[in-house]
Design an enzyme around this catalytic site. Structure first.
Site, PDB file in Angstrom:
ATOM      1  N   SER A  33      50.954  28.163  40.122  1.00 42.17           N
ATOM      2  CA  SER A  33      51.192  28.286  41.556  1.00 42.17           C
ATOM      3  C   SER A  33      51.535  26.962  42.243  1.00 42.17           C
ATOM      4  O   SER A  33      52.452  26.929  43.080  1.00 42.17           O
ATOM      5  CB  SER A  33      49.989  28.938  42.239  1.00 42.17           C
ATOM      6  OG  SER A  33      49.884  30.296  41.864  1.00 42.17           O
ATOM      7  N   LYS A  82      40.007  38.939  45.013  1.00 37.47           N
ATOM      8  CA  LYS A  82      40.944  39.667  45.872  1.00 37.47           C
ATOM      9  C   LYS A  82      40.278  40.779  46.680  1.00 37.47           C
ATOM     10  O   LYS A  82      40.747  41.143  47.765  1.00 37.47           O
ATOM     11  CB  LYS A  82      42.090  40.245  45.040  1.00 37.47           C
ATOM     12  CG  LYS A  82      43.016  39.199  44.453  1.00 37.47           C
ATOM     13  CD  LYS A  82      44.186  39.830  43.734  1.00 37.47           C
ATOM     14  CE  LYS A  82      45.104  38.762  43.151  1.00 37.47           C
ATOM     15  NZ  LYS A  82      46.298  39.356  42.491  1.00 37.47           N
ATOM     16  N   ASP A 118      51.230  40.732  46.712  1.00 36.66           N
ATOM     17  CA  ASP A 118      51.380  41.262  45.351  1.00 36.66           C
ATOM     18  C   ASP A 118      52.233  42.530  45.381  1.00 36.66           C
ATOM     19  O   ASP A 118      53.029  42.781  44.467  1.00 36.66           O
ATOM     20  CB  ASP A 118      50.015  41.600  44.747  1.00 36.66           C
ATOM     21  CG  ASP A 118      49.274  40.383  44.243  1.00 36.66           C
ATOM     22  OD1 ASP A 118      49.924  39.351  43.989  1.00 36.66           O
ATOM     23  OD2 ASP A 118      48.038  40.456  44.088  1.00 36.66           O
ATOM     24  N   GLY A 142      43.450  48.682  34.271  1.00 39.18           N
ATOM     25  CA  GLY A 142      42.693  47.869  35.206  1.00 39.18           C
ATOM     26  C   GLY A 142      42.578  48.518  36.574  1.00 39.18           C
ATOM     27  O   GLY A 142      43.382  49.393  36.926  1.00 39.18           O
ATOM     28  N   GLY A 144      41.330  46.352  39.406  1.00 42.62           N
ATOM     29  CA  GLY A 144      41.022  45.272  40.334  1.00 42.62           C
ATOM     30  C   GLY A 144      42.057  45.129  41.429  1.00 42.62           C
ATOM     31  O   GLY A 144      42.854  46.042  41.685  1.00 42.62           O
ATOM     32  N   GLY A 246      54.832  38.836  34.084  1.00 48.62           N
ATOM     33  CA  GLY A 246      54.607  38.772  35.522  1.00 48.62           C
ATOM     34  C   GLY A 246      55.201  37.583  36.234  1.00 48.62           C
ATOM     35  O   GLY A 246      54.921  37.366  37.419  1.00 48.62           O
TER      36      GLY A 246
END
Length: 267
Positions: A33, A82, A118, A142, A144, A246
């Site tokens: 990032s 998150k 996202d 997942g 999350g 990703g």
């Protein structure tokens, strides 16, 4: 060792000091990032810094609340915060409320405002890689924060059949959710298999969320970007399947976050 708060010397601009930005998470040594945001800011002529802010779980609430008064314009939020960040925010965008997770926070006038980029990043990833969703079937691994944004995007894009595989949150989106144990036994076939778990992420590159024989899909998407090819994606390619990581989502969600931080956006 990444230090949560590094002393910053502000550079004067015409009206404001440079943008002070960062990424909040628990373990961030793998993150790209800072590099991505530095490039975006350079392209847009923005003076700013982007820090890695490693907050331990036992002090996360205190550390995050301190950001409001520390000169930060905004932060991204990643695993495992998150969802945990939601009660600490003063305002949450409507989309983030629906998704139930926030990955971008704007600090403005002493308040913390939450957004989810996202969602935008995942849709951009699908478009960029020409992955069709409408009328298709998908399995999401997942439950999350990342998975929640992916599920919302899939539903908005017209997914026909959606299954969420979760180890813990069996109430996530109600009847859509199944356990990993059931998934392994059922050998469910789908058009898309999307990994939203951190399994296989650096430094645990020898791990995969599913075994080779459990990959029953045409396209495999792994939200992990480090390494560029996880064991899951390598296996998918060996099986002759379309494999997507990703990285593009990371880039696009970062660009969207920069728009939020650089502008005075109303809710």
């Amino acid at each position: 060792m990444i230090k949560p708060f590094i002393e910053i010397i502000y550079l004067a601009m015409e009206d404001n000091a440079m943008l002070k930005l960062g990424l909040v998470g628990e373990k961030l040594s793998h993150s790209r990032s800072p590099e991505i945001h530095a490039k975006i800011m350079k392209q847009k002529g923005i003076e700013g810094v982007y820090e890695l802010l490693e907050f331990p779980k036992d002090s996360f609430v205190e550390d995050f609340n301190a950001l409001k008064e520390s000169g930060f314009r905004g932060v991204n939020v990643t695993i495992p915060y998150k969802e945990a960040v939601l009660p600490l925010l003063d305002e949450i965008s409507q989309q983030s409320k629906y998704i139930g997770a926030v990955n971008t926070v704007l600090f403005q006038n002493g308040k913390a405002k939450g957004f989810n980029t996202d969602y935008d990043g995942f849709i951009s990833l699908l478009d960029h890689n020409k992955v069709a969703v409408k009328g298709k079937s998908a399995i999401v691994l997942g439950s999350g924060g990342s998975a929640k944004a992916v599920v919302k995007a899939l539903l908005d894009l017209g997914i026909y059949d959606l299954t969420i595989v979760s180890r813990g949150k069996q109430n996530f989106h109600g009847n859509y959710t199944i356990s990993y144990e059931f998934f392994k036994e059922a050998k469910i076939k789908s058009n898309l298999l999307i990994n939203c778990t951190p399994v296989g992420m650096y430094p645990n590159e020898d791990a995969s969320p599913v075994a080779r024989q459990e990959i029953q899909a045409d396209t495999v998407i792994d939200m992990i970007y480090n390494p560029e090819k996880t064991l899951l994606l390598k296996t998918a390619e060996e099986l002759g399947l379309k494999a997507v990581n990703g990285s593009y989502m990371l880039l696009q969600q970062a660009a969207k976050a920069q728009e939020i931080w650089a502008e005075n956006l109303p809710f």
